[in-house]
Enzyme design. Structure first.
Site, mmCIF file in Angstrom:
data_model
loop_
_atom_site.group_PDB
_atom_site.id
_atom_site.type_symbol
_atom_site.label_atom_id
_atom_site.label_comp_id
_atom_site.label_asym_id
_atom_site.label_seq_id
_atom_site.Cartn_x
_atom_site.Cartn_y
_atom_site.Cartn_z
ATOM 1 N N THR A 1 -8.257 54.523 8.372
ATOM 2 C CA THR A 1 -10.077 54.412 8.512
ATOM 3 C C THR A 1 -10.071 55.712 8.557
ATOM 4 O O THR A 1 -9.977 56.731 9.346
ATOM 5 C CB THR A 1 -10.765 53.900 8.947
ATOM 6 O OG1 THR A 1 -10.334 52.474 9.622
ATOM 7 C CG2 THR A 1 -12.060 54.323 9.665
ATOM 8 N N LYS B 1 -16.380 49.877 5.012
ATOM 9 C CA LYS B 1 -15.733 50.396 5.829
ATOM 10 C C LYS B 1 -16.456 50.824 7.316
ATOM 11 O O LYS B 1 -16.498 50.421 8.209
ATOM 12 C CB LYS B 1 -13.877 50.616 5.948
ATOM 13 C CG LYS B 1 -13.539 50.762 7.376
ATOM 14 C CD LYS B 1 -13.141 49.814 7.845
ATOM 15 C CE LYS B 1 -11.891 49.313 8.840
ATOM 16 N NZ LYS B 1 -11.989 50.142 9.911
#
Lengths: 294, 294, 294, 294
Positions: free
Chosen positions: D95, D171
């Site tokens: 991420t 995300k």
């Protein structure tokens, strides 16, 4: 003029006294009778029932703390409204909600009365000195009739329009801006303290440059000292006013995000048993949020 | 003293001119050379490379727009730092981030230099008049050495402490409070407009009572006219500063809810192609949110 | 048991029908009489005055839209409360404010009645199927008496405590969380659209991973299509419920910052004449704030 | 295929193992070498320098914690990029920020590499089971080449578009929604506790009706017990991700008011030395704001 005056708190006393001293006949009523009697040397006539101030009145002035207090006099007492002569003017000078202002106007119209709203800015000493800023709204001719009275009580009248509620709206906007200024100052103080800057020095900077206002000085001083015990305006009253501003805005379909922030901080203060502290205690709330206070 | 001065924008020009006129030797550099040459009549010496201002300098003054501009001079140019004599003082007077201030201090210490931060409040005409408010921080003896220069450029120095970054923090807190004041005024104007109150009258009320400040007058005037084209400070710059304040607060673990609100409104302005308008355009954003503008 | 049932909207009809079918004597009243008559085939007895449902009732069930509707029946009609036998139970199943729940409880106690609150979660088809989730609160023995009825109307009863208002509080908290979920989804969609990601794909991601709930599917679908015309729950009703949650929290001295955010977005929707759209239109508000919609 | 894999934390280990078990040649590197060696029984080849995984690699997979970790490998190590063959694909599965994703893409294009972003949803056990949800973005043919690998690691791939950063954006939006859900649950718990409702019962209600998700169960359980010590995701990581979402939104000119709220609560947690607690500790923050905790 014959004036009936109800609500002799720290503001109302000065306002009524100035009217009496200026030669108007002022009948005064207050729940705590001694406050009314204190005005007798200035020529005020003390009465023992609210409706007695209405008799022969040209203008009824109310300077009551909030909606409930006004409602108790105007709406809940069945003898009050009939006692006010047709054609008389009710000038509501307390800080009340927009909804209540509209409701009271409607009631008065039904009784053949006239209604204007004229909330004020300033504190007790300013009221005493006849130097209030007055926000007035209502029919122009009614305002004109009352202008001599407004000029006795205030240094300037801001006329917001023919709908009385517009004056209440403007007053609530002022209180909202005041709340936002206090909150932003409180947040800044939390940063400043964490950066080990002297809060008093920062307050000097704030009031010596961008914000040379009594508001920043008075509330900033409490926040710099982190002492809110000599309340100028309590958390309870502050939250009430912020809620009134938010409701007025909602009625007009205006989002007011900063009011939401201040509201949450004031509720935080209530949750920490600070209801009776000055509302600048939002500075303490900011300190708590930053881990600087319990 | 021998002074090197970099950054001759609307603020820096006035500051450098005052130093030169006061008899100091001031070497000036600016990317746009004409701005430097404009100071020659006042005695400034124009150089053609940034590092040239460092030679023999007692004090290096930077008045650059932001972190990137300062970084380009101090960090990216390998010839710059070696050119500054050991023992020289760098006085950073632009509005930079706390993180950059700490970083630059560290770099200078590694080169045997001294570093103080001294951001200013005021605009071009105030700089020209030598009447800035200066927030200064750094080692007391270094500040003392620079005080004569600060006294030439400003009317008052607010000393926030021995850690240079504290001055940057205080400056960002001022900008944060300014942003909050503009936002709260913008929100109030949306309510006021919906209540059909004249915005100009409301501004008179605001500045005639609680908030008699140049800030409320200047930004309030744009909001009352709903015209933000003659930008005093653009949305882009405003958002940058609000973000810097939020980051400084985050570094100190201080929540800053009002900064979050203003940030969202400024981003809303960016989304409506108002990046180059004055940041008081948050008043237009509030109008849009209330259905009053497109 | 003898049951009186008032409020035969989309929810109440299914609930009353199930009670009648289960063999209880159910007297029904509805302002629009045809809705009551539709229950006669199931054994319900239609009456033509609200107070008639009270006669001989063991349990009075109200499934009314809001505080005002409940107030009109219970408080404003002087014949209603005296018609309900002493010892009878009032089970208030609509979503009402905490303040109103407390007030109604007090009134009933004064008349020798018992009071429990039992708001429900679920929609019309769920009510029809007797599969509601019921949040119930009140004296344990009274709840016990009513449990057979609750088991007919619902699949599960969540008992929150002996104070009836606790059930209303829990219900409002659920609605608050629902509002927050819809708002966060709406904000995410605005980001997603700006990044040129297909909203339908993003919704698949949301509901296929972290949030596989009917709520995210139903409201997310409206937001993905940017079509809020077939309202499940209108902006007006949504704002009412968010305000009720915020008031309940304020009464308990709990700041609720996310409620403040949702409230502002719903008011923004009102300002754009979207009062009758589904409250997931906060997704459109987020698009507007991002410059994606007018 | 020849795969180079860097980053063998709790997620990466399971992912690399599954690839090796499926018969791909997987060269693994990890700073803590024992974590790499643990994969040798599954056929992975342990190397002792990051750039060694690049040799002969068709696909380089990074599963690193954050921007800094990725930057250290890709940008700071001068031997790394030249070691990766022209035409090779870098699949970044951690991420990371949108800005970093764009920057890394640009760098790879300059070296003749291909780049796709493929962040994942799921935890260690899900990674181990090859059941991750994968959000992938990049040139369709490159995705197609990698699809067999994605199918080994995950149960489903959500393809958000040809710009790699769109996967990172999606995300971050998921993480933002997760943060908002946790925050709203935490606020609700504070109300519920003040109303003397059992938090466990309320959690049953939440997860038994509107929000039957693992997210609400896992984080709600911590909040119901007011115990955040067995951190699933720390405050520090949570704040990082909320900030990344806010930055991604800002880059796209999207206001994200709920992110601002969560951010302030997480900073409040930091200020109370809760950096290493699970980020659902925002429930404790809500309790503190309501006067329920110190």
């Amino acid at each position: 003029m014959n004036i009936g005056f109800i609500g002799l708190g720290v503001m109302g006393s000065g306002m009524a006294r100035n009217l009496a001293r200026a030669g108007h006949q002022v009948k005064v009523y207050n729940r705590t009778r001694t406050k009314a009697e204190a005005l007798e040397p200035d020529g005020a006539i003390v009465v023992d029932r609210p409706e007695k101030v209405c008799e022969e009145a040209d203008v009824l002035i109310t300077m009551l703390a909030d909606d409930n207090a006004l409602e108790a006099v105007i709406e809940d007492d069945p003898e009050f409204l009939p006692a006010l002569p047709r054609g008389a003017i009710h000038m509501a000078m307390g800080t009340i909600s927009v909804a209540k202002s509209k409701r009271i106007e409607e009631i008065h119209l039904g009784h053949g009365h006239k209604f204007i709203a004229a909330p004020v800015l300033g504190r007790g000493d300013v009221a005493e000195a006849g130097q209030l800023a007055i926000i007035a709204a209502g029919a122009p001719d009614v305002i004109e009739t009352c202008q001599p009275l407004l000029d006795i009580m205030g240094r300037k009248t801001y006329y917001t329009g023919s709908a009385p509620y517009s004056a209440n709206t403007a007053k609530l906007c002022m209180n909202f801006m005041l709340a936002a200024a206090i909150e932003s100052l409180g947040e800044a103080f939390a940063v400043v303290r964490k950066a080990e800057i002297d809060p008093e020095l920062f307050l000097d900077l704030v009031t010596g440059t961008l914000f040379p206002t009594p508001v920043h000085k008075v509330y900033g001083d409490m926040q710099a000292r982190d002492d809110y015990t000599s309340a100028n305006f309590t958390v309870t009253l502050g939250l009430k006013d912020v809620n009134l501003a938010a409701e007025a805005a909602e009625d007009l379909n205006v989002p007011l995000p900063m009011a939401g922030v201040v509201r949450d901080q004031l509720i935080n203060a209530l949750a920490h048993e600070e209801a009776d502290q000055d509302w600048s205690v939002v500075g303490r709330v900011a300190m708590r949020n930053a881990g600087l206070a319990k």
